[in-house]
Write a protein that holds these residues in place. Structure first.
Motif, PDB file in Angstrom:
ATOM      1  N   UNK A  14     111.227  58.631  57.334  1.00  0.00           N
ATOM      2  CA  UNK A  14     110.008  58.450  58.131  1.00  0.00           C
ATOM      3  C   UNK A  14     110.252  58.912  59.561  1.00  0.00           C
ATOM      4  N   UNK A  15     109.390  59.775  60.082  1.00  0.00           N
ATOM      5  CA  UNK A  15     109.612  60.267  61.432  1.00  0.00           C
ATOM      6  C   UNK A  15     109.396  59.215  62.502  1.00  0.00           C
ATOM      7  N   UNK A  16     108.566  58.223  62.227  1.00  0.00           N
ATOM      8  CA  UNK A  16     108.256  57.240  63.273  1.00  0.00           C
ATOM      9  C   UNK A  16     108.847  55.871  63.010  1.00  0.00           C
ATOM     10  N   UNK A  17     109.633  55.761  61.933  1.00  0.00           N
ATOM     11  CA  UNK A  17     110.277  54.479  61.634  1.00  0.00           C
ATOM     12  C   UNK A  17     109.402  53.498  60.923  1.00  0.00           C
ATOM     13  N   UNK A  18     108.136  53.888  60.629  1.00  0.00           N
ATOM     14  CA  UNK A  18     107.229  52.937  59.981  1.00  0.00           C
ATOM     15  C   UNK A  18     107.689  52.560  58.598  1.00  0.00           C
ATOM     16  N   UNK A  19     108.135  53.526  57.819  1.00  0.00           N
ATOM     17  CA  UNK A  19     108.608  53.216  56.474  1.00  0.00           C
ATOM     18  C   UNK A  19     109.822  52.310  56.519  1.00  0.00           C
ATOM     19  N   UNK A  20     110.673  52.533  57.476  1.00  0.00           N
ATOM     20  CA  UNK A  20     111.872  51.719  57.565  1.00  0.00           C
ATOM     21  C   UNK A  20     111.516  50.254  57.793  1.00  0.00           C
ATOM     22  N   UNK A  21     110.542  50.041  58.628  1.00  0.00           N
ATOM     23  CA  UNK A  21     110.140  48.655  58.880  1.00  0.00           C
ATOM     24  C   UNK A  21     109.475  48.048  57.680  1.00  0.00           C
ATOM     25  N   UNK A  22     108.700  48.868  56.933  1.00  0.00           N
ATOM     26  CA  UNK A  22     107.950  48.319  55.812  1.00  0.00           C
ATOM     27  C   UNK A  22     108.805  48.102  54.601  1.00  0.00           C
ATOM     28  N   UNK A  73     103.227  46.469  59.070  1.00  0.00           N
ATOM     29  CA  UNK A  73     104.663  46.416  58.791  1.00  0.00           C
ATOM     30  C   UNK A  73     105.471  46.381  60.079  1.00  0.00           C
ATOM     31  N   UNK A  74     105.008  47.101  61.116  1.00  0.00           N
ATOM     32  CA  UNK A  74     105.707  47.092  62.395  1.00  0.00           C
ATOM     33  C   UNK A  74     105.618  45.724  63.062  1.00  0.00           C
ATOM     34  N   UNK A  75     104.524  45.036  62.816  1.00  0.00           N
ATOM     35  CA  UNK A  75     104.309  43.732  63.452  1.00  0.00           C
ATOM     36  C   UNK A  75     105.119  42.634  62.786  1.00  0.00           C
ATOM     37  N   UNK A  76     105.261  42.712  61.419  1.00  0.00           N
ATOM     38  CA  UNK A  76     105.956  41.628  60.703  1.00  0.00           C
ATOM     39  C   UNK A  76     106.489  42.136  59.367  1.00  0.00           C
ATOM     40  N   UNK A  77     107.683  41.645  59.004  1.00  0.00           N
ATOM     41  CA  UNK A  77     108.224  41.959  57.672  1.00  0.00           C
ATOM     42  C   UNK A  77     107.354  41.382  56.560  1.00  0.00           C
ATOM     43  N   UNK A  78     106.558  40.374  56.875  1.00  0.00           N
ATOM     44  CA  UNK A  78     105.697  39.729  55.882  1.00  0.00           C
ATOM     45  C   UNK A  78     104.373  40.459  55.718  1.00  0.00           C
ATOM     46  N   UNK A  79     104.127  41.527  56.531  1.00  0.00           N
ATOM     47  CA  UNK A  79     102.848  42.218  56.466  1.00  0.00           C
ATOM     48  C   UNK A  79     101.776  41.442  57.209  1.00  0.00           C
ATOM     49  N   UNK A  80     100.522  41.801  56.954  1.00  0.00           N
ATOM     50  CA  UNK A  80      99.404  41.136  57.609  1.00  0.00           C
ATOM     51  C   UNK A  80      98.216  41.048  56.695  1.00  0.00           C
ATOM     52  N   UNK A  81      97.030  40.825  57.262  1.00  0.00           N
ATOM     53  CA  UNK A  81      95.820  40.700  56.455  1.00  0.00           C
ATOM     54  C   UNK A  81      95.536  41.979  55.675  1.00  0.00           C
ATOM     55  N   UNK A  82      95.769  43.130  56.312  1.00  0.00           N
ATOM     56  CA  UNK A  82      95.535  44.390  55.609  1.00  0.00           C
ATOM     57  C   UNK A  82      96.487  44.536  54.419  1.00  0.00           C
ATOM     58  N   UNK A  83      97.717  44.081  54.600  1.00  0.00           N
ATOM     59  CA  UNK A  83      98.684  44.128  53.490  1.00  0.00           C
ATOM     60  C   UNK A  83      98.204  43.266  52.331  1.00  0.00           C
ATOM     61  N   UNK A  84      97.665  42.094  52.654  1.00  0.00           N
ATOM     62  CA  UNK A  84      97.184  41.196  51.589  1.00  0.00           C
ATOM     63  C   UNK A  84      96.001  41.818  50.850  1.00  0.00           C
ATOM     64  N   UNK A  85      95.105  42.493  51.586  1.00  0.00           N
ATOM     65  CA  UNK A  85      93.946  43.118  50.932  1.00  0.00           C
ATOM     66  C   UNK A  85      94.396  44.192  49.958  1.00  0.00           C
ATOM     67  N   UNK A  86      95.294  45.072  50.412  1.00  0.00           N
ATOM     68  CA  UNK A  86      95.771  46.152  49.541  1.00  0.00           C
ATOM     69  C   UNK A  86      96.529  45.588  48.347  1.00  0.00           C
ATOM     70  N   UNK A  87      97.371  44.603  48.618  1.00  0.00           N
ATOM     71  CA  UNK A  87      98.134  43.999  47.513  1.00  0.00           C
ATOM     72  C   UNK A  87      97.207  43.388  46.463  1.00  0.00           C
TER      73      UNK A  87
END
Length: 622
Positions: free
Chosen positions: A612-620, A540-554
């Motif tokens: 989110x303490x580290x901003x990760x949720x905000x990006x995701x 999520x931090x790398x891209x608003x579109x997610x990545x390969x891991x996002x696709x696997x979980x989805x």
């Protein structure tokens, strides 16, 4: 057409007042008054039979209509020789017993429907009735008959017979009708109040003649019934030889022209101001419940082994509070349904199977509908599905009928099923083409076989292609689980094609899963939730579109069964907020009500991005 018949008005129904009679109704009255046999020809589904039932009851209240479906008769149904006791001498003598419907004890009008589809022996009996109003040694006039009518469709698609004997043709008054000569518009307008059907009738009238014949008033009735329930309107179109009826006008060369089905059905939906969904969630359960509410006959067609019949029986059991009356057509004989017996009053009665009698509500499930044992059994079946009667007797408290069948072809192979014609196919209010995904058999496997079922389902969803999934039915999955538990080779559970060949599906990945080799499934996500949560944060931090891991979980969440999602709800609730919003939105599309409720609850309990303490949720969650 006779001169007398030509005198009747032929205005379209939508131009008539409520009390005006149609051309067919006027013909019925005239033939009864003159004492002539009436022969009516008209295409299927235009309301010939329905007009007789409604008009005789309204215009001749002292008389009853005796309806005889000739296509469904066997030679012993009308007349049989049987030994009876002579009241004068006390000796046994041979007498001709006539079907008891022809002795109703009051004046009656005899309607012989589809007479050209009857067998040769029946044809001879029907011709005696039509010519002389007699049957064997019985005078129908003495029994109270005031009118005799034969109705038929001349289409060669329904019958190959023709009456050509002038000695027979010279004894009947013949009327040839179209849809404009019956009162179907008036009846549909009354049936579907408060809808204003005039725009629908105008649309129907604007179609070319060939399309109006395909889109018959009976089929239009079924389309309207499905529209009222919020179902896809195409369900009202019949399945002819396993294929959905296409509303396509033949070209000059006889080949079908452009397919206008979607266009016409969308126009009907627009005229009614209702949606025309392409599909709905949980279609089998929904249509069975609608059949119970509305007294429908429904046809479900789907590949073997996907769980159609079991789901139907389960849904009927839940809605009716009792088991359905179940018949498997390959092993159903005529004697399983009814049998003729002499009655004390000298008529031929029919004993119905005990399960058809009694005041309790009933639903019939016809399994393997297009695999009847013989023509005689199928003839009786057609009477029940078409007229809701058996041997001329109404089946008390019959609430619905569900027919289940396989398509003519599956996986490129022809199945041993019978053919039908459009007149037979259009008797079903709703006709569904069922896909394996429409049957929630996965949940049943999970509830029954637990972790082993989860392993097989993960393999089925993620490790094989579409062709492989078509070969591995839910029935096959159960065999795979049983053989695995017994330690037997899994290949034996797949379909055997002959000459040492099994279904072309690789089983290596399934064997690896059973051995516990590393794989990624919902169970594995839950076991290693911290690592997967961190991977999704990085994506999520790398891209608003997610990545390969996002696709696997989805992919794993989208394919998971509801019971699996509930079992691992904690993990699901932690991972879903970290997926791109566009992926989360897909979980509600086409989902069942229970699945939508689950996802709505998950979404409403998601942590807000700012926490989110580290901003990760905000990006995701942007």
């Amino acid at each position: 057409m006779s001169t007398l018949a030509g005198q009747f008005a032929s205005a379209a129904d939508h131009g008539r007042g409520a009390d005006e009679v149609s051309r067919l109704e006027g013909f019925i009255d005239a033939m009864i008054e003159l004492g002539q046999t009436g022969q009516i020809f008209g295409e299927h589904g235009i309301g010939k039979t329905a007009t007789f039932f409604s008009h005789v009851a309204r215009a001749h209240p002292d008389a009853t209509l005796v309806y005889v479906p000739a296509a469904n008769l066997t030679p012993d149904d009308l007349l049989v020789n049987a030994p009876v006791r002579d009241p004068r001498t006390g000796e046994l003598v041979l007498r001709q017993l006539v079907m008891n419907q022809l002795k109703p004890g009051r004046p009656f009008v005899l309607l012989v429907d589809d007479s050209l589809q009857a067998g040769d022996t029946i044809q001879a009996q029907l011709m005696q009735i039509a010519c002389d109003w007699t049957l064997g040694e019985h005078d129908l006039r003495a029994l109270g008959c005031i009118g005799v009518f034969l109705t038929d469709n001349e289409s060669l698609a329904e019958t190959s017979a023709r009456r050509s004997d002038l000695a027979l043709l010279d004894r009947m008054v013949t009327l040839r009708i179209t849809a404009n000569d019956t009162s179907w518009r008036r009846h549909l307008a009354a049936k579907y109040r408060p809808w204003d059907l005039r725009p629908v009738f105008s649309l129907w009238a604007s179609l070319p003649p060939a399309l109006r014949e395909l889109f018959s008033p009976r089929t239009l009735d079924h389309v309207l019934a499905n529209a009222r329930e919020g179902f896809p309107l195409r369900w009202g179109l019949p399945l002819v030889d396993g294929e959905r009826l296409r509303l396509a006008e033949p070209g000059p060369d006889g080949r079908p022209g452009p397919n206008r089905t979607a266009e016409i059905l969308d126009q009907v939906a627009a005229a009614l101001n209702v949606p025309n969904p392409s599909r709905i969630a949980d279609p089998v359960r929904q249509v069975v419940r609608a059949a119970l509410r509305n007294r429908w006959t429904v046809l479900l067609q789907g590949p073997p082994g996907c769980g159609k019949t079991e789901l139907v029986r389960e849904t009927v059991r839940a809605g009716l509070g009792r088991e359905a009356l179940y018949f498997s057509l390959p092993v159903t004989n005529v004697e399983d349904l009814c049998a003729p017996v002499p009655a004390a009053d000298g008529t031929l009665d029919n004993l119905l199977a005990a399960k058809f009698t009694g005041p309790e509500p009933k639903v019939i499930v016809w399994d393997e509908y297009n695999r009847p044992k013989d023509k005689a059994a199928f003839a009786k079946l057609m009477e029940i599905t078409q007229e809701w009667s058996l041997a001329g007797r109404r089946i008390e408290q019959l609430r619905a009928q569900i027919a289940v069948q396989n398509p003519p072809y599956h996986l490129g192979r022809k199945l041993l099923v019978s053919r039908n014609n459009i007149a037979q196919a259009s008797r079903f209010t709703a006709s569904l083409e069922v896909e394996p995904d429409d049957i929630p058999a996965n949940e049943w496997l999970l509830a029954r076989y637990g972790a082993d079922a989860e392993t097989v389902l993960e393999w089925w969803k993620h490790d094989i292609d579409d062709d492989g999934r078509a070969w591995i039915t839910k029935r096959t999955m159960e065999r795979l689980i049983k053989l695995h538990r017994r330690g037997l080779p899994l290949e034996m559970a797949t379909v055997y094609l002959g000459d040492g060949e099994y279904a072309p599906v690789p089983l290596t990945a399934l064997i690896d899963r059973f051995r516990g080799w590393p794989v990624t499934g919902l169970r594995e996500l839950a076991r290693d939730i911290d690592a997967w949560e961190a991977r999704l944060r990085r994506a999520a931090e790398h891209s608003d579109e997610g990545g390969d891991d996002s696709d696997i979980v989805h992919q794993l969440l989208a394919n998971a069964e509801l019971s699996q999602l509930k079992k691992h709800r904690g993990a699901v609730s932690r991972l879903v907020p970290l997926l791109p919003a566009k992926l989360r939105a897909t979980y509600l599309v086409g989902a069942s009500a229970q699945q939508q409720r689950f996802w709505t609850e998950v979404f409403t309990t998601m942590r807000r991005p700012g926490r989110s303490p580290d901003g990760g949720h905000q990006a995701a969650s942007r």
